[in-house]
Write a protein that holds these residues in place. Structure first.
Motif, PDB file in Angstrom:
ATOM      1  N   LYS A  79      62.963  12.825  71.424  1.00 47.95           N
ATOM      2  CA  LYS A  79      63.230  14.208  71.851  1.00 47.95           C
ATOM      3  C   LYS A  79      62.494  15.248  71.023  1.00 47.95           C
ATOM      4  CE  LYS A  79      67.450  15.239  69.275  1.00 47.95           C
ATOM      5  NZ  LYS A  79      68.900  15.472  69.427  1.00 47.95           N
ATOM      6  N   VAL A  80      61.938  14.863  69.888  1.00 49.42           N
ATOM      7  CA  VAL A  80      61.201  15.832  69.070  1.00 49.42           C
ATOM      8  C   VAL A  80      59.689  15.736  69.276  1.00 49.42           C
ATOM      9  CG1 VAL A  80      63.010  15.995  67.331  1.00 49.42           C
ATOM     10  CG2 VAL A  80      61.168  14.336  67.036  1.00 49.42           C
ATOM     11  N   MET A  81      59.278  14.847  70.160  1.00 51.16           N
ATOM     12  CA  MET A  81      57.854  14.677  70.422  1.00 51.16           C
ATOM     13  C   MET A  81      57.474  15.403  71.697  1.00 51.16           C
ATOM     14  SD  MET A  81      57.271  10.744  69.468  1.00 51.16           S
ATOM     15  CE  MET A  81      57.501  10.159  67.816  1.00 51.16           C
ATOM     16  N   ASN A  82      56.647  16.382  71.582  1.00 52.79           N
ATOM     17  CA  ASN A  82      56.205  17.173  72.728  1.00 52.79           C
ATOM     18  C   ASN A  82      55.109  16.403  73.453  1.00 52.79           C
ATOM     19  OD1 ASN A  82      55.577  19.140  74.559  1.00 52.79           O
ATOM     20  ND2 ASN A  82      54.509  20.448  73.117  1.00 52.79           N
ATOM     21  N   SER A  83      55.543  15.435  74.249  1.00 51.37           N
ATOM     22  CA  SER A  83      54.578  14.597  74.942  1.00 51.37           C
ATOM     23  C   SER A  83      55.154  14.128  76.277  1.00 51.37           C
ATOM     24  CB  SER A  83      54.239  13.380  74.082  1.00 51.37           C
ATOM     25  OG  SER A  83      53.502  12.438  74.818  1.00 51.37           O
ATOM     26  N   LEU A 125      66.208  14.246  77.114  1.00 50.95           N
ATOM     27  CA  LEU A 125      65.420  14.863  78.181  1.00 50.95           C
ATOM     28  C   LEU A 125      65.745  16.351  78.316  1.00 50.95           C
ATOM     29  CD1 LEU A 125      65.577  11.976  80.776  1.00 50.95           C
ATOM     30  CD2 LEU A 125      63.485  12.904  79.745  1.00 50.95           C
ATOM     31  N   ASN A 126      67.025  16.690  78.208  1.00 48.45           N
ATOM     32  CA  ASN A 126      67.421  18.102  78.263  1.00 48.45           C
ATOM     33  C   ASN A 126      66.844  18.877  77.083  1.00 48.45           C
ATOM     34  OD1 ASN A 126      68.867  18.122  80.661  1.00 48.45           O
ATOM     35  ND2 ASN A 126      70.732  17.419  79.664  1.00 48.45           N
ATOM     36  N   THR A 127      66.849  18.275  75.906  1.00 51.60           N
ATOM     37  CA  THR A 127      66.278  18.924  74.721  1.00 51.60           C
ATOM     38  C   THR A 127      64.780  19.142  74.901  1.00 51.60           C
ATOM     39  OG1 THR A 127      67.967  17.933  73.299  1.00 51.60           O
ATOM     40  CG2 THR A 127      65.954  18.721  72.219  1.00 51.60           C
ATOM     41  N   LEU A 128      64.095  18.133  75.409  1.00 48.83           N
ATOM     42  CA  LEU A 128      62.660  18.262  75.658  1.00 48.83           C
ATOM     43  C   LEU A 128      62.376  19.379  76.653  1.00 48.83           C
ATOM     44  CD1 LEU A 128      61.586  14.524  75.773  1.00 48.83           C
ATOM     45  CD2 LEU A 128      60.641  16.253  74.240  1.00 48.83           C
ATOM     46  N   LYS A 129      63.176  19.430  77.696  1.00 52.02           N
ATOM     47  CA  LYS A 129      62.981  20.464  78.723  1.00 52.02           C
ATOM     48  C   LYS A 129      63.204  21.856  78.137  1.00 52.02           C
ATOM     49  CE  LYS A 129      64.549  21.859  83.278  1.00 52.02           C
ATOM     50  NZ  LYS A 129      65.491  21.613  84.367  1.00 52.02           N
ATOM     51  N   SER A 153      56.680  10.696  76.036  1.00 55.21           N
ATOM     52  CA  SER A 153      58.050  10.511  75.561  1.00 55.21           C
ATOM     53  C   SER A 153      59.042  10.652  76.710  1.00 55.21           C
ATOM     54  CB  SER A 153      58.380  11.477  74.423  1.00 55.21           C
ATOM     55  OG  SER A 153      58.319  12.815  74.847  1.00 55.21           O
ATOM     56  N   VAL A 154      58.763  11.545  77.648  1.00 53.08           N
ATOM     57  CA  VAL A 154      59.617  11.708  78.827  1.00 53.08           C
ATOM     58  C   VAL A 154      59.605  10.414  79.643  1.00 53.08           C
ATOM     59  CG1 VAL A 154      59.920  12.960  80.997  1.00 53.08           C
ATOM     60  CG2 VAL A 154      59.305  14.208  78.911  1.00 53.08           C
ATOM     61  N   LEU A 155      58.423   9.872  79.869  1.00 54.80           N
ATOM     62  CA  LEU A 155      58.311   8.626  80.634  1.00 54.80           C
ATOM     63  C   LEU A 155      59.049   7.482  79.947  1.00 54.80           C
ATOM     64  CD1 LEU A 155      54.568   8.798  81.755  1.00 54.80           C
ATOM     65  CD2 LEU A 155      56.608   9.155  83.165  1.00 54.80           C
ATOM     66  N   LEU A 156      58.913   7.393  78.628  1.00 51.58           N
ATOM     67  CA  LEU A 156      59.578   6.315  77.900  1.00 51.58           C
ATOM     68  C   LEU A 156      61.098   6.486  77.940  1.00 51.58           C
ATOM     69  CD1 LEU A 156      59.345   3.711  76.347  1.00 51.58           C
ATOM     70  CD2 LEU A 156      58.972   5.034  74.258  1.00 51.58           C
TER      71      LEU A 156
END
Length: 133
Positions: free
Chosen positions: A92-96, A125-129, A99-102
């Motif tokens: 969740k800390v990787m802006n990639s 996923l929510n954190t990434l978004k 990472s979403v796909l994984l």
């Protein structure tokens, strides 16, 4: 960095030492190598509260390359589910987009029946978004 069998043996022994200071140093040493060889042992420490932060720090030190390493590792050998439940916290800390796909693969392909991992993946996923729209 070149690995040596003697160095590997020393780190492995230290990772299972009874002294927490020695274990923490071994985690740091294993992570410092940035060698794929140490990713699974470091993941093994994610479920241990005492060592979780150190293991997470060392794994994040692999950078975005960790995502590909994890994907390959998951294809070869699944980490224990108790350890895998902490992988979303790393991703969740990787802006990639990788990472979403994984994260989706964790819940759909590798650990589809684990509700705790599913919940952690969706939180990640929510954190990434939110953090990386």
């Amino acid at each position: 960095m070149l690995r040596s069998p003697l160095g590997d043996d020393f780190i492995f022994t230290a990772l299972s030492h009874k002294d927490p200071i020695v274990v923490a140093s071994a985690i740091r040493t294993a992570g410092t190598t940035r060698d794929v060889f140490w990713v699974l042992p470091l993941i093994g420490f994610l479920s241990e509260v005492r060592y979780r932060q150190q293991a997470k720090k060392e794994l994040l030190g692999y950078g975005e390359g960790l995502i590909s390493i994890l994907k390959d590792l998951l294809e070869e050998k699944l980490p224990d589910v108790n350890d895998a439940r902490h992988l979303p916290a790393l991703l969740k800390v990787m802006n990639s987009p990788k990472s979403v796909l994984l994260l989706f693969e964790l819940v759909e392909k590798y650990y589809s029946n684990d509700l705790i991992l599913r919940k952690e993946a969706f939180r990640a996923l929510n954190t990434l978004k939110r953090n990386f729209p």
